[in-house]
Motif scaffolding. Sequence first.
Motif, PDB file in Angstrom:
ATOM      1  N   VAL A 255       0.834  -1.210   0.000  1.00 42.55           N
ATOM      2  CA  VAL A 255       0.000   0.000   0.000  1.00 42.55           C
ATOM      3  C   VAL A 255       0.866   1.256   0.000  1.00 42.55           C
ATOM      4  CG1 VAL A 255      -1.779   1.304   1.245  1.00 42.55           C
ATOM      5  CG2 VAL A 255      -1.884  -1.203   1.181  1.00 42.55           C
ATOM      6  N   TYR A 256       1.642   1.444   1.063  1.00 43.47           N
ATOM      7  CA  TYR A 256       2.410   2.681   1.228  1.00 43.47           C
ATOM      8  C   TYR A 256       3.449   2.880   0.117  1.00 43.47           C
ATOM      9  CZ  TYR A 256       5.425   6.255   3.247  1.00 43.47           C
ATOM     10  OH  TYR A 256       6.153   7.388   3.440  1.00 43.47           O
ATOM     11  N   GLN A 257       4.352   1.917  -0.045  1.00 40.82           N
ATOM     12  CA  GLN A 257       5.442   2.079  -1.014  1.00 40.82           C
ATOM     13  C   GLN A 257       4.927   2.222  -2.445  1.00 40.82           C
ATOM     14  OE1 GLN A 257       8.402   2.824   0.855  1.00 40.82           O
ATOM     15  NE2 GLN A 257       8.591   3.484  -1.244  1.00 40.82           N
ATOM     16  N   PRO A 258       3.952   1.422  -2.896  1.00 37.85           N
ATOM     17  CA  PRO A 258       3.436   1.631  -4.252  1.00 37.85           C
ATOM     18  C   PRO A 258       2.818   3.019  -4.451  1.00 37.85           C
ATOM     19  CG  PRO A 258       2.834  -0.549  -3.497  1.00 37.85           C
ATOM     20  CD  PRO A 258       3.431   0.177  -2.307  1.00 37.85           C
ATOM     21  N   ALA A 259       2.139   3.539  -3.426  1.00 33.51           N
ATOM     22  CA  ALA A 259       1.554   4.881  -3.539  1.00 33.51           C
ATOM     23  C   ALA A 259       2.650   5.935  -3.662  1.00 33.51           C
ATOM     24  CB  ALA A 259       0.661   5.181  -2.333  1.00 33.51           C
ATOM     25  N   ILE A 260       3.685   5.826  -2.848  1.00 30.03           N
ATOM     26  CA  ILE A 260       4.793   6.791  -2.903  1.00 30.03           C
ATOM     27  C   ILE A 260       5.540   6.661  -4.232  1.00 30.03           C
ATOM     28  CG2 ILE A 260       6.993   7.449  -1.819  1.00 30.03           C
ATOM     29  CD1 ILE A 260       4.354   8.217  -0.270  1.00 30.03           C
ATOM     30  N   ASN A 261       5.751   5.433  -4.688  1.00 28.78           N
ATOM     31  CA  ASN A 261       6.448   5.208  -5.954  1.00 28.78           C
ATOM     32  C   ASN A 261       5.658   5.695  -7.159  1.00 28.78           C
ATOM     33  OD1 ASN A 261       8.544   4.050  -4.537  1.00 28.78           O
ATOM     34  ND2 ASN A 261       7.907   1.945  -4.944  1.00 28.78           N
TER      35      ASN A 261
END
Length: 190
Positions: free
Chosen positions: A103-109
């Motif tokens: 969730v977090y890392q894909p959104a930031i990426n």
Amino acid sequence: TQTTTYSANETWKIAERIRRLNDLGFEVGELSMSRDKGGTQVSIQPKVVDAGHFSRKIMRLTGMDVEENQARRMMNDIEQYRATHFKSSTPQSIAAHEWMTHVYQPAINAIPRELRGKLEPAEVFHQLLEHRWYMAENAGYDIPSDQVIASFIENVLRNKPDEQSFIGKAAEEVLGPDTSDMSGMAGYFV
């Protein structure tokens, strides 16, 4: 402080309830899912927390050092993720790791390189969650993550100025041109 129950496919309503609890100084003590003839239900049990609770918890679970409001919003999202993707007995640390990965890392990426200086990653995610909630509330149903991210980038992030760093800048650059008489502030600068 009583337990409330919502349909699992109405995560925006769950998020709204959690926001109201947080505004009153409560944390989600337990977020659990159950299935019956009527479908999948999510139950929320509130509990009182002390100042800095969420920041410490996010640091322990993810290693991120974030502000309290950001941490609260992230913990709520982790708990929602945990309730919808795992059994209730799954440790919070496992759910937090999976949340960071999926969730977090894909959104930031997903943030385009040219927009990454607009906000710190934790603030990007915090505002993205806020944007998701508003979109779902207006629509009356949950919006897919890819649509929320695209809308956030185009309608929110592109319009923000870049964050600026004041480290190493002269006082005049930070405070403005009228800093000639700062004698009364001598004790503040060590």
